[in-house]
Structure formats: C-alpha cells, structure tokens
Design a protein around this motif. Structure first.
Motif, mmCIF file in Angstrom:
data_model
loop_
_atom_site.group_PDB
_atom_site.id
_atom_site.type_symbol
_atom_site.label_atom_id
_atom_site.label_comp_id
_atom_site.label_asym_id
_atom_site.label_seq_id
_atom_site.Cartn_x
_atom_site.Cartn_y
_atom_site.Cartn_z
ATOM 1 N N LYS A 284 7.535 -13.320 8.300
ATOM 2 C CA LYS A 284 8.050 -13.283 6.927
ATOM 3 C C LYS A 284 9.222 -14.242 6.730
ATOM 4 O O LYS A 284 9.417 -14.781 5.643
ATOM 5 N N PRO B 158 0.675 -12.411 3.008
ATOM 6 C CA PRO B 158 0.696 -10.946 3.119
ATOM 7 C C PRO B 158 0.393 -10.477 4.539
ATOM 8 O O PRO B 158 -0.383 -11.100 5.254
ATOM 9 N N LEU C 277 -4.355 -7.363 -1.589
ATOM 10 C CA LEU C 277 -3.219 -8.218 -1.211
ATOM 11 C C LEU C 277 -3.498 -9.693 -1.505
ATOM 12 O O LEU C 277 -2.601 -10.425 -1.946
ATOM 13 N N SER D 181 7.080 -16.348 3.786
ATOM 14 C CA SER D 181 7.180 -15.156 2.939
ATOM 15 C C SER D 181 6.000 -15.048 1.979
ATOM 16 O O SER D 181 5.788 -14.000 1.370
ATOM 17 N N ASP E 22 3.315 -5.717 4.001
ATOM 18 C CA ASP E 22 2.977 -5.403 2.609
ATOM 19 C C ASP E 22 2.036 -4.203 2.502
ATOM 20 O O ASP E 22 1.816 -3.681 1.413
ATOM 21 N N ASP E 23 1.494 -3.769 3.630
ATOM 22 C CA ASP E 23 0.654 -2.575 3.649
ATOM 23 C C ASP E 23 0.622 -2.042 5.073
ATOM 24 O O ASP E 23 0.938 -2.760 6.030
ATOM 25 N N ARG F 183 -2.936 -10.080 -5.128
ATOM 26 C CA ARG F 183 -1.518 -9.954 -5.470
ATOM 27 C C ARG F 183 -0.764 -11.234 -5.117
ATOM 28 O O ARG F 183 0.126 -11.667 -5.839
ATOM 29 N N PHE F 184 -1.130 -11.854 -3.986
ATOM 30 C CA PHE F 184 -0.456 -13.068 -3.539
ATOM 31 C C PHE F 184 -1.154 -14.336 -4.033
ATOM 32 O O PHE F 184 -0.811 -15.428 -3.613
#
Length: 224
Positions: free
Chosen positions: A67, A74, A114, A71, A95-96, A117-118
């Motif tokens: 990260k 995911p 994910l 960053s 992230d999960d 989302r990303f």
C-alpha cells in the motif's frame, strides 16, 4: 486481457484450486508460495490476494508495504485467521478480508466489487495490428478476412500468456515453465516449434513476425 491478480498462498492445495478457478473466470493469476521478492510482481497487478501466514514476511507486513508503494491496487486478505483482532488489523492494510473455508463464488464476487471500486475492470477486447482478441468469447479474429483464427490448446495458452504480460519481454524459461509446468532445459526446442506454428496462424508474414517479436538472446514480446 482479463485483470491480473497476484496471489500469495503457501498451502499448495488451496493455491492450486484458487488459481485454476480464477483463471477459468478469465483472470490472469500469478501465484507465489512465499513473499520473497514480492516487489517485482506487484507492478502489473490489478488486485492482490494475501494469506497472512507466509514463509518470509507475513501478510500484514506485505500488505502495509504494498500500500505504501501502490495505494491504487486493492488487496484482499484470504486467511484461516478468524479472530476479530486479526480482521481489524488486516483491514488497516487491506480492502477486504475473507476467512477460510470460503466458496469460490464469494471470492470472485468480492474481487469483482473491488475491481469496480478501484476502476480496474479490464477491457473485454484488444486490437493488435490485424487481430481482434475478444476475451469474453476467447475468439481471435483476422480483420483482413473477418475469419476466426483457431489455435491449438498450447498455442492458445502461449498467446494468452503474452497478452497477460503486454509489452513485457518474456524469457524462454518463463514461458516454458508456465505453460508446461516443468523446468526448462537449455537447448530444448519445444517452445520455439510451438511459437513458429503459432506465428504461421497469426502473423501477416511469419518469416518477418511483428505480433510476437523475438528479442535476441532473451525471449519474446507482444506489444499492445
């Protein structure tokens, strides 16, 4: 090509099952059993799956370091550790968090969420010169004739391995060991023969290939 997933799992049975399931869903998967040299693998990854208990650096440490470098990628922890302390610690870096045992459909659903989302959902097709590769149907079309190009199983695996690593020079050893799942022996002509026949199907002029480039002394590359 399908999204690229980097997967760290030292349990060979679980790792093999997850890898095969994700590949059957169209993902490219790089599976490693230890965290050694992890930085060299994260560059191409669209998503990373981490076990916590790994040889070398543990998953928490890798997650934190990844990260800090990327960053934008995911991370999912996929682990047998179920304590609330581990879950909360994991979610600091990931992230999960999914605990074993799990259903493959649940992992696939979480990956899909994910990636969306990303904003990393892969393209459904790609054009390379006169070729159109449709990843939803796994069909390769020649735009000059509008004919489908039919590959053998090994030719298909080799070509799609290139597509999962666009613009990257791949060594003969890398390709052979991924496709045949055994150690490459220097001087073995098997891969060279398969690539020659593959070129006869996909190149405009197989004598002067422009889709699969030969990088002298190293290996091959497909530019996108």
């Amino acid at each position: 090509m399908g999204n690229q997933i980097l997967y760290f799992e030292d349990d060979v049975e679980i790792g093999d099952l997850v890898t095969k399931d994700l590949e059957s869903r169209g993902y490219g998967v790089t599976w490693r059993v230890s965290s050694d040299q992890y930085p060299q693998f994260i560059k191409q990854a669209d998503l990373i799956i981490l076990d916590i208990m790994l040889p070398g650096l543990d998953g928490f440490t890798i997650g934190e370091r990844i990260k800090a470098i990327r960053s934008d990628v995911p991370i999912i922890f996929l682990t047998a550790r179920t304590s609330i302390e581990d879950v909360l610690k994991g979610l600091v870096y990931a992230d999960d968090y999914l605990t074993k045992p799990f259903h493959p459909d649940e992992l696939a659903a979480r990956i899909d969420v994910l990636l969306r989302r990303f904003d990393k959902v892969a393209k459904s097709s790609v054009n390379i010169q006169h070729l159109v590769i449709d990843f939803n149907t796994n069909r390769i079309m020649d735009t000059r004739t509008n004919d489908e190009i039919i590959l053998t199983e090994k030719q298909h695996k080799i070509f799609y391995y290139f597509l999962r690593h666009p613009n990257q020079i791949l060594t003969k050893e890398q390709i052979y060991e991924h496709i045949w799942e055994q150690s490459y022996i220097e001087g073995d002509k098997t891969l060279m023969v398969h690539i020659r026949y593959l070129r006869q199907k996909i190149e405009i002029d197989p004598q002067f290939p422009t889709v699969i480039e030969t990088i002298r002394g190293i290996g091959y590359r497909v530019k996108q």
